[in-house]
Design a protein around this motif. Structure first.
Motif, mmCIF file in Angstrom:
data_model
loop_
_atom_site.group_PDB
_atom_site.id
_atom_site.type_symbol
_atom_site.label_atom_id
_atom_site.label_comp_id
_atom_site.label_asym_id
_atom_site.label_seq_id
_atom_site.Cartn_x
_atom_site.Cartn_y
_atom_site.Cartn_z
ATOM 1 N N ASP A 17 -23.423 41.253 -2.720
ATOM 2 C CA ASP A 17 -22.531 41.638 -3.621
ATOM 3 C C ASP A 17 -21.152 42.553 -2.840
ATOM 4 O OD1 ASP A 17 -24.660 43.135 -6.518
ATOM 5 O OD2 ASP A 17 -24.020 41.096 -5.845
ATOM 6 N N ASN A 18 -20.354 42.686 -3.489
ATOM 7 C CA ASN A 18 -19.280 43.494 -2.906
ATOM 8 C C ASN A 18 -19.272 45.056 -3.004
ATOM 9 O OD1 ASN A 18 -18.015 41.161 -2.120
ATOM 10 N ND2 ASN A 18 -16.672 40.768 -4.063
ATOM 11 N N SER A 19 -19.026 45.807 -2.096
ATOM 12 C CA SER A 19 -19.102 47.147 -2.175
ATOM 13 C C SER A 19 -17.822 47.728 -2.134
ATOM 14 C CB SER A 19 -20.069 47.819 -1.072
ATOM 15 O OG SER A 19 -21.304 47.165 -1.100
ATOM 16 N N PRO A 44 -20.212 58.164 14.727
ATOM 17 C CA PRO A 44 -19.535 57.213 13.973
ATOM 18 C C PRO A 44 -18.903 56.222 14.632
ATOM 19 C CG PRO A 44 -19.108 59.797 13.748
ATOM 20 C CD PRO A 44 -19.999 59.552 15.168
ATOM 21 N N GLN A 45 -18.913 55.024 13.850
ATOM 22 C CA GLN A 45 -18.271 53.821 14.498
ATOM 23 C C GLN A 45 -16.998 53.443 13.736
ATOM 24 O OE1 GLN A 45 -20.737 50.466 13.954
ATOM 25 N NE2 GLN A 45 -19.289 48.871 14.547
ATOM 26 N N PHE A 46 -15.810 53.321 14.464
ATOM 27 C CA PHE A 46 -14.432 52.685 13.809
ATOM 28 C C PHE A 46 -14.614 51.668 13.230
ATOM 29 C CE2 PHE A 46 -9.990 53.127 14.014
ATOM 30 C CZ PHE A 46 -9.358 51.948 13.932
ATOM 31 N N ILE A 47 -14.011 51.544 11.858
ATOM 32 C CA ILE A 47 -14.278 50.033 11.090
ATOM 33 C C ILE A 47 -12.914 49.524 10.927
ATOM 34 C CG2 ILE A 47 -14.796 49.153 8.771
ATOM 35 C CD1 ILE A 47 -16.944 51.322 8.253
ATOM 36 N N ILE A 48 -11.975 50.332 10.425
ATOM 37 C CA ILE A 48 -10.782 50.086 10.058
ATOM 38 C C ILE A 48 -9.851 51.195 9.943
ATOM 39 C CG2 ILE A 48 -11.071 49.702 7.545
ATOM 40 C CD1 ILE A 48 -9.324 47.157 7.815
ATOM 41 N N ASP A 49 -8.471 51.012 10.121
ATOM 42 C CA ASP A 49 -7.516 52.158 9.949
ATOM 43 C C ASP A 49 -6.280 51.635 8.987
ATOM 44 O OD1 ASP A 49 -5.719 52.191 13.107
ATOM 45 O OD2 ASP A 49 -6.401 50.553 11.895
ATOM 46 N N ILE A 50 -5.672 52.768 8.559
ATOM 47 C CA ILE A 50 -4.315 52.378 7.972
ATOM 48 C C ILE A 50 -3.396 53.373 7.908
ATOM 49 C CG2 ILE A 50 -5.213 52.997 5.449
ATOM 50 C CD1 ILE A 50 -3.651 50.698 4.507
ATOM 51 N N ARG A 61 -14.248 41.063 6.613
ATOM 52 C CA ARG A 61 -14.914 41.586 5.514
ATOM 53 C C ARG A 61 -14.905 43.087 5.055
ATOM 54 N NH1 ARG A 61 -20.338 42.456 4.994
ATOM 55 N NH2 ARG A 61 -20.770 42.933 7.156
ATOM 56 N N VAL A 62 -13.965 43.577 5.499
ATOM 57 C CA VAL A 62 -13.370 44.924 5.030
ATOM 58 C C VAL A 62 -12.091 44.834 4.782
ATOM 59 C CG1 VAL A 62 -15.340 45.856 6.164
ATOM 60 C CG2 VAL A 62 -13.122 45.899 7.376
ATOM 61 N N THR A 63 -11.806 45.709 3.592
ATOM 62 C CA THR A 63 -10.436 45.904 3.130
ATOM 63 C C THR A 63 -10.075 47.478 2.856
ATOM 64 O OG1 THR A 63 -10.225 43.649 2.412
ATOM 65 C CG2 THR A 63 -8.660 45.605 1.403
ATOM 66 N N VAL A 64 -9.183 47.955 3.187
ATOM 67 C CA VAL A 64 -8.675 49.331 2.966
ATOM 68 C C VAL A 64 -7.702 49.348 2.012
ATOM 69 C CG1 VAL A 64 -7.469 49.699 5.213
ATOM 70 C CG2 VAL A 64 -8.313 51.770 3.788
ATOM 71 N N LEU A 65 -7.765 50.051 0.923
ATOM 72 C CA LEU A 65 -6.651 50.292 0.119
ATOM 73 C C LEU A 65 -6.335 51.868 0.229
ATOM 74 C CD1 LEU A 65 -7.949 48.191 -2.947
ATOM 75 C CD2 LEU A 65 -6.243 47.604 -1.100
ATOM 76 N N LEU A 66 -4.853 51.982 0.180
ATOM 77 C CA LEU A 66 -4.329 53.307 0.108
ATOM 78 C C LEU A 66 -3.393 53.578 -1.103
ATOM 79 C CD1 LEU A 66 -3.981 56.238 1.478
ATOM 80 C CD2 LEU A 66 -2.089 54.915 2.787
ATOM 81 N N ASN A 67 -3.769 54.771 -1.928
ATOM 82 C CA ASN A 67 -2.744 54.989 -2.955
ATOM 83 C C ASN A 67 -2.416 56.514 -2.837
ATOM 84 O OD1 ASN A 67 -1.719 55.772 -5.372
ATOM 85 N ND2 ASN A 67 -2.977 54.325 -6.658
ATOM 86 N N LYS A 71 -3.428 60.076 -3.700
ATOM 87 C CA LYS A 71 -4.162 60.591 -2.808
ATOM 88 C C LYS A 71 -5.640 60.000 -2.585
ATOM 89 C CE LYS A 71 -3.108 65.007 -2.580
ATOM 90 N NZ LYS A 71 -1.871 65.208 -3.400
ATOM 91 N N HIS A 72 -5.731 58.681 -2.666
ATOM 92 C CA HIS A 72 -6.950 58.201 -2.875
ATOM 93 C C HIS A 72 -7.048 56.873 -1.780
ATOM 94 C CE1 HIS A 72 -9.974 55.364 -4.419
ATOM 95 N NE2 HIS A 72 -10.685 56.333 -4.778
ATOM 96 N N LEU A 73 -8.359 56.851 -1.242
ATOM 97 C CA LEU A 73 -8.545 55.798 -0.384
ATOM 98 C C LEU A 73 -9.580 54.776 -0.553
ATOM 99 C CD1 LEU A 73 -7.198 55.143 2.801
ATOM 100 C CD2 LEU A 73 -8.878 56.482 3.489
ATOM 101 N N SER A 74 -9.761 53.745 -0.564
ATOM 102 C CA SER A 74 -11.085 52.930 -0.619
ATOM 103 C C SER A 74 -11.623 51.948 0.499
ATOM 104 C CB SER A 74 -10.932 52.328 -1.914
ATOM 105 O OG SER A 74 -9.929 51.349 -1.952
ATOM 106 N N LEU A 75 -12.499 51.789 0.643
ATOM 107 C CA LEU A 75 -13.122 50.720 1.632
ATOM 108 C C LEU A 75 -13.891 49.604 0.640
ATOM 109 C CD1 LEU A 75 -13.624 49.896 4.406
ATOM 110 C CD2 LEU A 75 -15.631 51.120 4.552
ATOM 111 N N GLN A 76 -13.346 48.683 0.913
ATOM 112 C CA GLN A 76 -14.297 47.457 -0.078
ATOM 113 C C GLN A 76 -14.858 46.582 1.043
ATOM 114 O OE1 GLN A 76 -11.114 45.291 -1.949
ATOM 115 N NE2 GLN A 76 -10.623 47.043 -3.463
ATOM 116 N N ILE A 77 -16.212 46.417 1.177
ATOM 117 C CA ILE A 77 -17.150 45.413 1.804
ATOM 118 C C ILE A 77 -17.210 44.230 1.128
ATOM 119 C CG2 ILE A 77 -19.020 45.458 3.493
ATOM 120 C CD1 ILE A 77 -19.004 48.483 3.460
#
Lengths: 115, 115
Positions: A17-19, A44-50, A61-67, A71-77
């Motif tokens: 599934d997607n997370s 902690p292991q660095f995954i992605i930045d924006i 496999r990862v996407t970061v969204l910034l609103n 003031k909301h951030l999400s990580l999609q796996i």
């Protein structure tokens, strides 16, 4: 300082599934954001930045969204795997260009992937 | 990314004693940081380790309790002084790299238990 509880928010998903892991930040001046993955007994292991001049960034496999409006951030796996099971932290920074770069971490979310 | 090694990886110490944690980086870095992660909680910045000058401490952390050395661009130490059980935590070294020193990478941490 920020108050934190003893229990992390948790997300349980089925393998494949997607997370989506969410994070709210408080400092409207923050201009740089990082997602970290922390496995038990490890740092902690660095995954992605924006940066704040973007609203979406994709990695493997990862996407970061910034609103910034809310003031909301999400990580999609995508296609979550058992090896993705870990605690995920968002971190924010206001890089003023001076010598004191520092990160403020969110509370963390425990992701459990069920086979 | 830089490879960061911390020593010791874990220790059990008697209250009232002090422990010095070492952080070695495999390349020269401008910015090094020390964080604390209490059990089940997020990361909190203790201080920025400045090469050739005194560390910059965050609110709630003082030099007498957490003296820091930074003799060169690849090495730093954090001492936890006069320990009490409340100091039981994971202590993490971090370095900033990348354009504008924005990407922060962590060592594996030192798990300290004070008895």
């Amino acid at each position: 300082g920020e108050s934190v509880g003893l229990h992390l928010p948790t997300l349980s998903v089925q393998e494949g599934d997607n997370s989506i892991i969410n994070c709210a930040y408080s400092n409207s001046a923050s201009d740089y954001f990082i997602w970290y993955k922390q496995e038990s007994g490890k740092g902690p292991q660095f995954i992605i930045d924006i940066r704040s001049n973007m609203d979406k960034r994709q990695g493997q496999r990862v996407t970061v969204l910034l609103n910034k409006t809310v003031k909301h951030l999400s990580l999609q796996i995508a296609a979550t795997q058992p090896g993705d099971s870990a605690v995920y932290f968002c971190a924010e920074s206001h890089h003023s260009g001076g010598s004191n770069y520092k990160l403020t971490f969110g509370k963390g979310t425990l992701l459990t992937v069920n086979p | 990314s830089a490879v960061i090694s911390q020593k010791p990886s874990r220790d059990i110490c008697q209250r009232g004693t002090s422990l010095t944690i070492q952080c070695q980086v495999d390349s020269q870095v401008t910015m090094m940081f020390w964080y604390r992660q209490q059990p089940g909680q997020s990361l909190t910045l203790i201080a920025t380790a400045n090469q050739g000058s005194e560390a910059t401490y965050e609110s709630g952390f003082v030099i007498d309790k957490f003296p820091i050395s930074r003799p060169n661009l690849t090495f730093s130490t954090l001492t936890v002084s006069n320990m009490s059980p409340e100091d039981s935590s994971i202590y993490l070294c971090s370095v900033a790299q990348g354009a504008g020193n924005t990407e922060a990478f962590f060592g594996q941490g030192t798990r300290l238990t004070v008895v």
